[in-house]
Design a protein around this motif. Structure first.
Motif, short mmCIF file in Angstrom:
data_model
loop_
_atom_site.label_atom_id
_atom_site.label_comp_id
_atom_site.label_asym_id
_atom_site.label_seq_id
_atom_site.Cartn_x
_atom_site.Cartn_y
_atom_site.Cartn_z
N ILE A 150 -24.37 -35.87 -11.95
CA ILE A 150 -23.33 -36.46 -12.82
C ILE A 150 -23.58 -37.96 -12.94
N ARG A 151 -23.52 -38.45 -14.20
CA ARG A 151 -23.66 -39.90 -14.44
C ARG A 151 -22.57 -40.33 -15.41
N VAL A 178 -23.49 -34.41 -17.43
CA VAL A 178 -23.53 -33.45 -16.32
C VAL A 178 -24.76 -32.57 -16.49
N GLN A 179 -25.58 -32.47 -15.43
CA GLN A 179 -26.73 -31.55 -15.45
C GLN A 179 -26.54 -30.58 -14.29
N GLU A 180 -26.83 -29.30 -14.55
CA GLU A 180 -26.55 -28.27 -13.55
C GLU A 180 -27.78 -27.43 -13.29
N ASN A 237 -25.51 -39.28 -9.82
CA ASN A 237 -25.14 -38.76 -8.50
C ASN A 237 -25.62 -37.32 -8.43
N THR A 238 -26.07 -36.89 -7.26
CA THR A 238 -26.51 -35.49 -7.12
C THR A 238 -25.70 -34.82 -6.01
N LYS A 298 -22.59 -47.50 -5.63
CA LYS A 298 -23.89 -46.98 -6.11
C LYS A 298 -23.89 -45.44 -5.98
N PRO A 299 -24.75 -44.78 -6.73
CA PRO A 299 -24.74 -43.30 -6.74
C PRO A 299 -25.22 -42.72 -5.41
N VAL A 300 -24.85 -41.47 -5.18
CA VAL A 300 -25.19 -40.79 -3.92
C VAL A 300 -25.79 -39.42 -4.15
#
Ligand code: EPZ
Length: 418
Positions: free
Chosen positions: A73-74, A64-66, A39-40, A223-225
């Motif tokens: 986040i996955r 988590v990637q920033e 997700n972004t 599903k991711p957003v």
């Protein structure tokens, strides 16, 4: 511990941008637990509370990637479906992982948050609702242990008190439940409406987000957003009061004025001019401030998160203002600190009677909670002399670079590292 030092008396002028909404972001980041791909999220504010929820998600096993104010986040799987006391006690909104963990992974262990400066803040309504949806709940050694098999069931739930995170937790839990869930007397805050939009973009089936009756039809998976967090209405409201108190002229860019009607009405009644312009909302504080009465209520009523800030303004208005706090039982911690600056305030139960003074005087004061800290900043901006605010870690929970933003508007304010 850092301190903030303000030399009062400067009129604020110029323009200021509003950061992403803390209370929207906390729920939206938690909702990433409902999906198993990246997700972004954009425009995530850089705050202590956001750091806490990131730490919690990592503890649970999320990736988590920033990059700047953008977060990816996955949650493919989890190692600990647990929110430990050490994290939850610093931020009760950590409880927002409860609904997502339970509905997706069928189990969760979340520390009871314990009280905080503004009140006992129980979670009984969250748990009553999950129980109605079939969850097996045990409370032991300060932790809530919940599990469900095979899956949460849709239910009709009436909240006897309007609860923001309670509505958010159950709305998230209901997205993957079997059947239809109806939430009555649901919280109508804009942050709840935004969460409903994010969940629907994930494939949930939610109607009525942002109203007091929300219907969620469970689906099998989400599903991711990609989502951009809305501007923070409480940060915006805080700057509106700052401009009004300092006889300023400030353009607040990306100001969510449509979510601030109750505050705007009271500011205008107090003599503050509010003008909508094409790239923001201009606040002009050029007439003497008049006292007005305020009663905090769930949205769309006057926000409890603006009560302390508005009280600082009433401390220098003409006349008598009665400020009634109906949401939290102990949200007057800022009163004694404002009194140190010369404010004339008398507490009578849930009411604070504020007799406006011609001016406040700078003094050493102590922040006790997030919005109390903001009210002391505002009082310092308008006061004569120097105000020194200690324990500003409270402030850092909910305001991104506030002293920088105020300084750019002409305030004489600086942070002194401990
Ligand atoms: C959210 O807290 C906000 N926090 C608070 O903002 C805000 O002040 C509050 O809503 C009210 O608007 C976040 O969204 C992260 P509630 P929340 O549940 O959800 C009682 C800030 O400054 N209650 O709406 O915890 C409760 O004690 C923070 O940004 C129960 O009795 O508040 C309170 O009296 C502070 N049982 C009332 O309901 C429950 O199970 C409203 O609380 C839940 C709540």
């Amino acid at each position: 511990m850092d301190k903030i030092i303000i030399q009062g008396g400067n009129r604020l002028a110029g323009e200021v941008g509003i950061s992403g909404a803390k209370n929207a972001a906390l729920a939206i980041l938690s909702s990433a637990l409902l999906t198993d791909e990246w997700n972004t999220f954009y425009n995530v504010p850089k705050l202590k509370d956001i750091d806490t929820i990131k730490t919690l998600l990592l503890h649970i096993g999320a990736e988590v990637q920033e990059k700047g104010n953008d977060l990816k986040i996955r949650t493919r799987n989890i190692q600990n479906a647990e929110a430990p006391y050490a994290l939850v006690k610093t931020m009760r909104a950590s409880s927002l992982v409860l609904g997502p963990l339970l509905t997706r992974f069928k189990r969760a262990r979340v520390s009871l948050p314990g009280g905080c400066a503004i009140g006992a803040r129980p979670m009984n309504l969250h748990l009553l609702a999950l129980e109605k949806m079939g969850a097996d709940i045990k409370i032991e050694s300060g932790y809530i242990d919940v599990k469900v098999a095979p899956r949460l069931k849709g239910a009709k739930i009436y909240f006897d008190i309007s609860t923001v995170t309670g509505t958010e937790n159950i709305m998230m839990a209901a997205t993957l439940a079997d059947g239809i869930t109806i939430l009555e007397n649901a919280a109508c805050e804009p942050e709840v409406a935004e969460l409903a939009d994010v969940l629907n973009n994930m494939g949930a089936c939610i109607k009525g987000g942002g109203t007091d009756c929300i219907t969620i039809e469970g689906v099998d998976s989400l599903k991711p957003v990609r989502h951009t967090v809305m501007p923070d209405r409480i940060e915006a409201g805080t700057f509106m009061v700052a401009a009004g108190m300092t006889k300023g002229n400030v353009l607040i860019k990306n100001c969510p004025i449509h979510n601030l009607e109750a505050l705007a009405v009271k500011l205008q009644a107090a003599g503050v001019e509010i003008k909508t312009e094409n790239d923001g909302v201009r606040i002009i504080g050029n007439s003497p401030l008049q006292s007005v009465d305020v009663k905090t209520l769930p949205y769309p009523g006057f926000p409890t998160d603006m009560q302390a800030q508005f009280m600082a303004m009433m401390s220098i208005a003409n006349g008598l203002s009665v400020i009634t706090e109906t949401v939290f039982e102990n949200r007057f911690m800022h009163v004694s600190e404002l009194q140190r600056m010369g404010a004339d305030i008398r507490i009578d139960g849930r009411n604070a009677i504020v007799k406006g003074m011609p001016f406040l005087s700078g003094a050493p004061v102590m922040a006790t909670d997030l919005r109390a800290s903001a009210s002391l900043i505002l009082a310092g901006l308008a006061a004569e002399g120097v105000t020194e605010i200690s324990r500003v870690y409270h402030l850092d929970r909910g305001y991104e670079r506030i002293e920088e933003k105020l300084s750019k508007l002409g305030a004489n304010i600086k942070r002194v590292k401990a």
